[in-house]
Design a protein around this motif. Structure first.
Motif, PDB file in Angstrom:
ATOM      1  N   MET A 112       0.812  -1.174   0.000  1.00 24.92           N
ATOM      2  CA  MET A 112       0.000   0.000   0.000  1.00 24.92           C
ATOM      3  C   MET A 112       0.861   1.244   0.000  1.00 24.92           C
ATOM      4  N   THR A 113       0.284   2.296  -0.500  1.00 22.00           N
ATOM      5  CA  THR A 113       1.004   3.555  -0.394  1.00 22.00           C
ATOM      6  C   THR A 113       0.960   4.036   1.037  1.00 22.00           C
ATOM      7  N   HIS A 114       1.920   4.854   1.420  1.00 23.37           N
ATOM      8  CA  HIS A 114       2.038   5.307   2.790  1.00 23.37           C
ATOM      9  C   HIS A 114       1.428   6.688   2.929  1.00 23.37           C
ATOM     10  N   PRO A 115       0.703   6.951   4.047  1.00 21.58           N
ATOM     11  CA  PRO A 115       0.094   8.263   4.223  1.00 21.58           C
ATOM     12  C   PRO A 115       1.140   9.338   4.414  1.00 21.58           C
ATOM     13  N   PRO A 116       0.855  10.576   3.998  1.00 19.63           N
ATOM     14  CA  PRO A 116       1.833  11.649   4.149  1.00 19.63           C
ATOM     15  C   PRO A 116       2.033  11.981   5.613  1.00 19.63           C
ATOM     16  N   PRO A 117       3.250  12.393   6.004  1.00 23.13           N
ATOM     17  CA  PRO A 117       3.470  12.765   7.393  1.00 23.13           C
ATOM     18  C   PRO A 117       2.700  14.019   7.754  1.00 23.13           C
ATOM     19  N   GLY A 118       2.276  14.088   9.022  1.00 23.31           N
ATOM     20  CA  GLY A 118       1.583  15.273   9.490  1.00 23.31           C
ATOM     21  C   GLY A 118       2.567  16.413   9.693  1.00 23.31           C
ATOM     22  N   HIS A 119       2.081  17.627   9.553  1.00 26.71           N
ATOM     23  CA  HIS A 119       2.952  18.795   9.691  1.00 26.71           C
ATOM     24  C   HIS A 119       2.821  19.467  11.053  1.00 26.71           C
ATOM     25  N   GLY A 120       1.715  19.202  11.747  1.00 33.49           N
ATOM     26  CA  GLY A 120       1.571  19.700  13.092  1.00 33.49           C
ATOM     27  C   GLY A 120       1.228  21.173  13.199  1.00 33.49           C
ATOM     28  N   THR A 121       1.136  21.899  12.090  1.00 33.01           N
ATOM     29  CA  THR A 121       0.862  23.340  12.160  1.00 33.01           C
ATOM     30  C   THR A 121      -0.522  23.679  11.629  1.00 33.01           C
TER      31      THR A 121
ATOM     32  N   GLY B  33       6.115  -4.526  -5.054  1.00 33.60           N
ATOM     33  CA  GLY B  33       5.371  -3.287  -5.198  1.00 33.60           C
ATOM     34  C   GLY B  33       5.310  -2.424  -3.957  1.00 33.60           C
ATOM     35  N   ASP B  34       5.595  -3.016  -2.787  1.00 30.89           N
ATOM     36  CA  ASP B  34       5.545  -2.245  -1.542  1.00 30.89           C
ATOM     37  C   ASP B  34       6.393  -2.958  -0.493  1.00 30.89           C
ATOM     38  N   ALA B  35       7.696  -3.069  -0.775  1.00 31.97           N
ATOM     39  CA  ALA B  35       8.580  -3.946   0.000  1.00 31.97           C
ATOM     40  C   ALA B  35       9.198  -3.245   1.200  1.00 31.97           C
ATOM     41  N   TYR B  36       8.354  -2.637   2.027  1.00 32.39           N
ATOM     42  CA  TYR B  36       8.895  -1.971   3.210  1.00 32.39           C
ATOM     43  C   TYR B  36       8.663  -2.858   4.443  1.00 32.39           C
ATOM     44  N   PRO B  37       9.288  -2.554   5.591  1.00 32.26           N
ATOM     45  CA  PRO B  37       9.301  -3.502   6.712  1.00 32.26           C
ATOM     46  C   PRO B  37       7.936  -3.938   7.217  1.00 32.26           C
ATOM     47  N   ALA B  38       6.917  -3.089   7.135  1.00 27.94           N
ATOM     48  CA  ALA B  38       5.599  -3.495   7.624  1.00 27.94           C
ATOM     49  C   ALA B  38       5.017  -4.641   6.812  1.00 27.94           C
TER      50      ALA B  38
ATOM     51  N   GLU C 128      14.555  -1.244  -8.885  1.00 24.02           N
ATOM     52  CA  GLU C 128      14.753  -0.041  -8.070  1.00 24.02           C
ATOM     53  C   GLU C 128      13.444   0.459  -7.455  1.00 24.02           C
ATOM     54  N   TRP C 129      12.329   0.131  -8.098  1.00 21.58           N
ATOM     55  CA  TRP C 129      11.054   0.556  -7.533  1.00 21.58           C
ATOM     56  C   TRP C 129      10.832  -0.081  -6.159  1.00 21.58           C
ATOM     57  N   ASP C 130      11.103  -1.384  -6.048  1.00 21.78           N
ATOM     58  CA  ASP C 130      10.969  -2.039  -4.745  1.00 21.78           C
ATOM     59  C   ASP C 130      11.975  -1.484  -3.744  1.00 21.78           C
ATOM     60  N   LEU C 131      13.175  -1.146  -4.216  1.00 22.12           N
ATOM     61  CA  LEU C 131      14.156  -0.550  -3.301  1.00 22.12           C
ATOM     62  C   LEU C 131      13.616   0.773  -2.762  1.00 22.12           C
ATOM     63  N   ALA C 132      13.010   1.564  -3.626  1.00 20.80           N
ATOM     64  CA  ALA C 132      12.497   2.863  -3.196  1.00 20.80           C
ATOM     65  C   ALA C 132      11.382   2.711  -2.175  1.00 20.80           C
ATOM     66  N   THR C 133      10.562   1.668  -2.307  1.00 18.44           N
ATOM     67  CA  THR C 133       9.446   1.509  -1.376  1.00 18.44           C
ATOM     68  C   THR C 133       9.918   1.129   0.028  1.00 18.44           C
ATOM     69  N   MET C 134      11.176   0.753   0.188  1.00 17.06           N
ATOM     70  CA  MET C 134      11.690   0.481   1.532  1.00 17.06           C
ATOM     71  C   MET C 134      11.829   1.758   2.339  1.00 17.06           C
ATOM     72  N   MET C 135      11.891   2.905   1.664  1.00  7.15           N
ATOM     73  CA  MET C 135      11.917   4.219   2.321  1.00  7.15           C
ATOM     74  C   MET C 135      13.102   4.368   3.272  1.00  7.15           C
TER      75      MET C 135
ATOM     76  N   VAL D 213      19.293   1.648   0.566  1.00  7.10           N
ATOM     77  CA  VAL D 213      19.269   1.608  -0.900  1.00  7.10           C
ATOM     78  C   VAL D 213      20.648   1.926  -1.467  1.00  7.10           C
ATOM     79  N   ARG D 214      21.320   2.922  -0.904  1.00 11.12           N
ATOM     80  CA  ARG D 214      22.660   3.258  -1.388  1.00 11.12           C
ATOM     81  C   ARG D 214      23.610   2.079  -1.243  1.00 11.12           C
ATOM     82  N   ASP D 215      23.485   1.337  -0.146  1.00 13.07           N
ATOM     83  CA  ASP D 215      24.346   0.171   0.055  1.00 13.07           C
ATOM     84  C   ASP D 215      24.045  -0.939  -0.939  1.00 13.07           C
ATOM     85  N   LEU D 216      22.803  -1.026  -1.387  1.00  8.78           N
ATOM     86  CA  LEU D 216      22.397  -2.096  -2.289  1.00  8.78           C
ATOM     87  C   LEU D 216      22.763  -1.822  -3.743  1.00  8.78           C
TER      88      LEU D 216
END
Length: 262
Positions: free
Chosen positions: A1-10, A210-215, A239-246, A251-254
């Protein structure tokens, strides 16, 4: 899944429509239980909620079955049944090849089913390991092997973001004040900038998680680390799966190893 945007708090956020969310959850739970019981599954009256964002995910305890009910995802992907069927087929193939994945349920037909307007799929329950949490380093260590098996998948898959981005853009104005006008403009400009890349990704294309992040890497007591949530499965460059790890450092090491492999 896509990840929700971070809150800005302001900027104040719109209050969550809790009554509507609770009503949807109750309906989805009832649909999953009714469907499971109709197939003879000894599901109790108190399923454990494992997740409730884009889909409602329930452990139908005491049965070793997890039900995933598409609640909000159909707004982004339609017809949702086609996406669930693709996910089940890919995951069943990976499981048959011995890949570390949570497989579709063998206790009842995995689906996808339609019950009370909800698309539902059934999966195997694996007991989580509470002492182990997957990390981006774990994803990096396991992703190459997963890609190797995915490369052998014989079925057709959509190009990455082929549907999500256009539908997501169409839904932007329905988000109310969850996103500010400036944030909506940023999303649109980013999509326009990336459009040529998404229409014709460079390099070798292959099936991806498609969404290879730790969760989406689950630590279990008996099976160790296993991949879950292949509803974003697609074709694209690795590289798309690498990017989804966030995790830019991982990624630089890989990248040197990836370049050497090529």
């Amino acid at each position: 899944m896509t990840h929700p945007p971070p809150g800005h708090g302001t900027r104040p956020r719109r209050a969550s429509p809790k009554p509507a969310r609770h009503a949807l959850t109750r309906r989805a739970t009832a649909a999953a239980l009714a469907l499971a019981r109709r197939h003879g599954l000894p599901a109790g009256d108190d399923p454990a909620v494992l997740g409730n964002v884009f889909s409602l995910t329930l452990h139908l305890r005491p049965a070793p079955v997890v039900a995933r009910v598409a609640t909000r995802m159909p707004r982004l992907r339609s017809p949702i049944g086609d996406w669930l069927r693709m996910e089940l087929e890919v995951t069943a193939y990976l499981a048959a090849q011995g890949a570390p994945v949570v497989s579709p349920s063998a206790e009842l037909p995995p689906g996808p089913h339609l019950e009370d307007g909800f698309a539902i799929s059934f999966w195997t329950w694996l007991e989580p390991d509470p002492d182990r949490v997957a990390t981006t380093a774990d994803c990096a260590a396991m992703l190459g092997d997963l890609h190797a098996v995915l490369r052998t998948y014989p079925g057709e898959l959509p190009l990455m973001c082929a549907n999500d981005v256009p539908r997501g853009l169409a839904l932007l104005d329905a988000t109310g004040d969850v996103l500010s006008p400036a944030e909506k403009d940023l999303v649109r400009s980013a999509a326009a900038e990336l459009a040529p890349f998404m229409a014709a990704p460079p390099g070798d294309l292959q099936p991806l998680h498609g969404d290879a992040y730790p969760a989406n890497l689950l630590a279990t007591r008996r099976a160790g680390l296993v991949w879950i949530d292949f509803e974003d499965v697609c074709r694209g460059p690795v590289e798309w799966d690498l990017a989804t790890m966030m995790d830019a450092g991982v990624v630089r090491d890989l990248l040197p190893a990836l370049a050497a492999h090529r």
